[in-house]
Motif scaffolding. Structure first.
Motif, PDB file in Angstrom:
ATOM      1  N   ASP A   1      31.053  28.193  54.602  1.00 32.46           N
ATOM      2  CA  ASP A   1      31.451  29.087  53.520  1.00 32.46           C
ATOM      3  C   ASP A   1      30.837  28.613  52.201  1.00 32.46           C
ATOM      4  N   GLY A   2      30.356  29.569  51.414  1.00 34.29           N
ATOM      5  CA  GLY A   2      29.746  29.218  50.123  1.00 34.29           C
ATOM      6  C   GLY A   2      28.284  28.878  50.283  1.00 34.29           C
TER       7      GLY A   2
ATOM      8  N   SER B   1      25.600  30.371  49.874  1.00 32.04           N
ATOM      9  CA  SER B   1      24.617  30.764  48.860  1.00 32.04           C
ATOM     10  C   SER B   1      24.468  29.667  47.794  1.00 32.04           C
TER      11      SER B   1
ATOM     12  N   ASN C   1      36.173  35.155  39.484  1.00 30.49           N
ATOM     13  CA  ASN C   1      34.876  35.606  38.982  1.00 30.49           C
ATOM     14  C   ASN C   1      35.123  36.649  37.894  1.00 30.49           C
TER      15      ASN C   1
ATOM     16  N   TYR D   1      35.609  27.893  38.051  1.00 29.15           N
ATOM     17  CA  TYR D   1      35.188  28.728  39.181  1.00 29.15           C
ATOM     18  C   TYR D   1      33.850  28.246  39.705  1.00 29.15           C
TER      19      TYR D   1
ATOM     20  N   MET E   1      34.750  29.012  47.930  1.00 27.74           N
ATOM     21  CA  MET E   1      36.207  29.066  48.064  1.00 27.74           C
ATOM     22  C   MET E   1      36.840  27.733  48.463  1.00 27.74           C
TER      23      MET E   1
ATOM     24  N   TYR F   1      40.621  36.121  44.485  1.00 33.37           N
ATOM     25  CA  TYR F   1      39.527  37.052  44.739  1.00 33.37           C
ATOM     26  C   TYR F   1      40.175  38.398  44.992  1.00 33.37           C
TER      27      TYR F   1
ATOM     28  N   LYS G   1      36.696  40.625  48.700  1.00 30.13           N
ATOM     29  CA  LYS G   1      35.462  40.165  49.365  1.00 30.13           C
ATOM     30  C   LYS G   1      35.752  39.268  50.557  1.00 30.13           C
TER      31      LYS G   1
HETATM   32  P1  AFP Z   1      28.744  32.882  50.186  1.00 32.03           P
HETATM   33  O1  AFP Z   1      29.133  32.221  51.489  1.00 32.03           O
HETATM   34  O2  AFP Z   1      27.908  34.091  50.346  1.00 32.03           O
HETATM   35  O3  AFP Z   1      28.166  31.903  49.207  1.00 32.03           O
HETATM   36  O4  AFP Z   1      30.112  33.422  49.545  1.00 32.03           O
HETATM   37  C1  AFP Z   1      31.075  32.532  49.146  1.00 32.03           C
HETATM   38  C2  AFP Z   1      32.415  33.218  49.097  1.00 32.03           C
HETATM   39  O5  AFP Z   1      32.703  33.834  50.315  1.00 32.03           O
HETATM   40  C3  AFP Z   1      33.531  32.262  48.694  1.00 32.03           C
HETATM   41  O6  AFP Z   1      33.364  30.969  49.152  1.00 32.03           O
HETATM   42  C4  AFP Z   1      33.557  32.361  47.191  1.00 32.03           C
HETATM   43  O7  AFP Z   1      34.784  32.043  46.640  1.00 32.03           O
HETATM   44  C5  AFP Z   1      33.155  33.785  46.941  1.00 32.03           C
HETATM   45  O8  AFP Z   1      32.404  34.200  48.072  1.00 32.03           O
HETATM   46  C6  AFP Z   1      32.343  33.931  45.695  1.00 32.03           C
HETATM   47  O9  AFP Z   1      32.023  35.255  45.501  1.00 32.03           O
HETATM   48  P2  AFP Z   1      31.409  35.796  44.114  1.00 32.03           P
HETATM   49  O10 AFP Z   1      30.009  35.281  44.050  1.00 32.03           O
HETATM   50  O11 AFP Z   1      31.484  37.284  44.238  1.00 32.03           O
HETATM   51  O12 AFP Z   1      32.280  35.285  42.997  1.00 32.03           O
END
Ligand code: AFP
Length: 341
Positions: free
Chosen positions: A119-120, A122, A212, A245, A249, A265, A275
Motif C-alpha cells: 500500500d502506498g 506510488s 488530503n 499527511y 495509509m 479518507y 478511495k
Molecule cells: P497508492 O498505493 O496508489 O500510492 O495509494 C495509496 C493510498 O491507497 C493510501 O495508502 C493513501 O492514504 C491514499 O491512497 C492516498 O491517496 P491520495 O493521493 O488521493 O491522497
C-alpha cells in the motif's frame, strides 16, 4: 553484564497461542509465514533506490530473471509464502480481480487471507514509507474443499487477526489477534522481528489530523466545517491541530496510533465511496485501531459492521483517536439534519 531481554515475534506468537488451550497452532503458522514474506519484501523494498544505479531497470536483471514492479513482486511473494502452508482455503489481494485459489492439495485450511501487498506504492521512488496490510478470517464454507467468495466477503468484525508491516526508517510488523496490538521491529543483523512496541494503545484524543486537503472543494459540508474547526485557536480544546499527511495509509495510521490522531479518507462529490478498499485496507486497520482503543467509521457506521458486497469495494474512512472520530461524525450528522429540513 546487563541482561539483554528481547522477545522475538516467533516466540511471542507461540506464547500467545499457549493462552488458548484448544489452539491448533494453525493461526500461529500463518503469522509465521506472513513474517517470512514480510522479511523478503522488506529486503526488496530496501533495494528499490538502487534500481537505476545498478541497472535493474530492464526486463531482466543480472541473473537473467525478469524484474517486476515492486507491488507485483510483493503480491507474488505473499502468494508464494502463503499458498502451500495448508492453513488457508482461499486468498484475495488488491492485485487480483478475483479470489486466489489455493492449490487443491493445500486448500483444506480453516482460514482466509486478504491482503494489500504494497500500500502506498506510488511513494516508492521518493523513499516514503509504504506497507503491507493483511486480514485473516475463519472460513464459513464447508471445510472439505476450496474456499469461496463467501469466505472473503465477511464483515470486519469477524476478523480473527489483522496486521500491517511498515517499511520505513525500520521495518515494523504490527498485528492483533484480538487481544491487544503488538509491534516488532526487524533487526537487520539477526533477521528477526524483535518486540519493540508492547500492547500499543492510542490516545483517546489527539492534536493531529491527516487528510488530503486538495480535495476540500468536493467534501461534505460537515467535513469542511470540522476541518475549519480544527484550524481555529482554542487553548482549552488544544486547537489548532497539526496537519500531517504522508499519503501512505499505513504510515499515516501507524504514526497517529502512536501519537494520537485522526486519519480521514472521506467520500466526496467526485468519489462517492472514497478511495480506500474495505476488505484489505479499512477492515484490518479498523480492527487494529479499535484494539488499540481507537475508533473507525465511515462517517456514520462502524467500519467493522459494514456488510461487504464485493471484494474491491471502496468505503469512506475516519479512523484514529476515539474523541476525534466521534467529533467528525457529529459534524457530518449535524449538517445532514440541516440538509433534511
Ligand atoms: P497508492 O498505493 O496508489 O500510492 O495509494 C495509496 C493510498 O491507497 C493510501 O495508502 C493513501 O492514504 C491514499 O491512497 C492516498 O491517496 P491520495 O493521493 O488521493 O491522497
Amino acid at each position: 553484564m546487563p541482561q539483554i531481554k528481547f522477545l522475538t515475534l516467533a516466540r511471542h506468537i507461540v506464547e500467545e497461542e499457549r493462552k488458548y488451550p484448544g489452539a491448533t497452532g494453525e493461526l500461529s503458522s500463518l503469522l509465521h509465514d506472513l513474517s517470512l514474506a514480510a522479511k523478503v519484501i522488506s529486503l526488496e523494498v530496501n533495494k528499490a533506490g538502487l534500481v537505476d544505479i545498478i541497472g535493474f531497470t530492464g526486463d531482466n536483471n543480472i541473473h537473467g530473471e525478469q524484474v517486476k514492479k515492486l507491488d507485483i513482486f510483493a503480491h507474488d511473494m505473499m502468494v508464494r509464502a502463503m499458498d502451500h502452508g495448508g492453513h488457508l482455503c482461499v486468498m484475495a489481494s488488491e492485485e487480483e480481480e478475483d479470489v486466489i485459489h489455493i492449490p487443491s492439495r493445500f486448500n483444506i485450511g480453516k482460514y482466509v487471507l486478504l491482503f494489500d501487498p504494497l500500500d502506498g506504492s506510488s511513494n516508492i521512488d521518493a523513499n516514503v514509507s509504504i506497507g503491507t496490510i493483511f486480514s485473516i478470517y475463519r472460513r464459513v464454507s464447508p471445510d472439505n474443499g476450496a474456499g469461496t467468495m463467501e469466505d472473503c466477503l465477511q464483515k470486519g468484525s469477524q476478523q480473527v487477526a489483522a496486521g500491517y508491516i511498515i517499511y520505513g526508517s525500520s521495518t515494523i510488523f504490527v498485528y492483533t489477534a484480538g487481544s491487544g496490538v503488538h509491534g516488532f521491529t526487524l533487526d537487520p543483523a539477526f533477521g528477526e522481528f524483535i518486540r519493540s512496541h508492547q500492547n500499543i494503545t492510542t490516545p483517546k484524543k489527539s492534536r493531529i489530523y491527516s487528510i488530503n486537503e486538495g480535495n476540500y472543494l468536493y467534501w461534505h459540508p460537515g467535513l469542511k466545517k470540522y476541518i475549519k474547526y480544527l484550524q481555529e485557536e482554542d487553548e482549552k480544546t488544544e486547537r489548532p491541530y497539526t496537519g500531517r499527511y504522508i499519503g501512505s495509509m499505513v504510515a499515516d495510521i501507524h504514526r497517529n496510533m502512536l501519537y494520537g490522531g485522526i486519519f480521514m479518507y472521506p467520500a466526496d462529490s467526485r468519489s462517492p465511496n472514497g478511495k480506500l478498499r474495505l476488505m484489505y485496507e479499512c477492515n484490518p486497520m479498523a480492527f487494529i485501531v479499535e484494539q488499540a482503543g481507537g475508533r473507525a467509521s465511515d462517517g456514520k457506521n462502524r467500519i467493522l459492521d459494514i456488510q461487504p458486497k464485493t471484494l474491491h469495494q471502496r468505503v469512506p474512512i475516519f479512523i484514529g483517536s476515539e474523541a476525534d472520530v466521534k467529533l467528525v461524525e457529529s459534524f457530518i450528522a449535524k449538517e445532514e439534519v440541516k440538509a433534511a429540513k
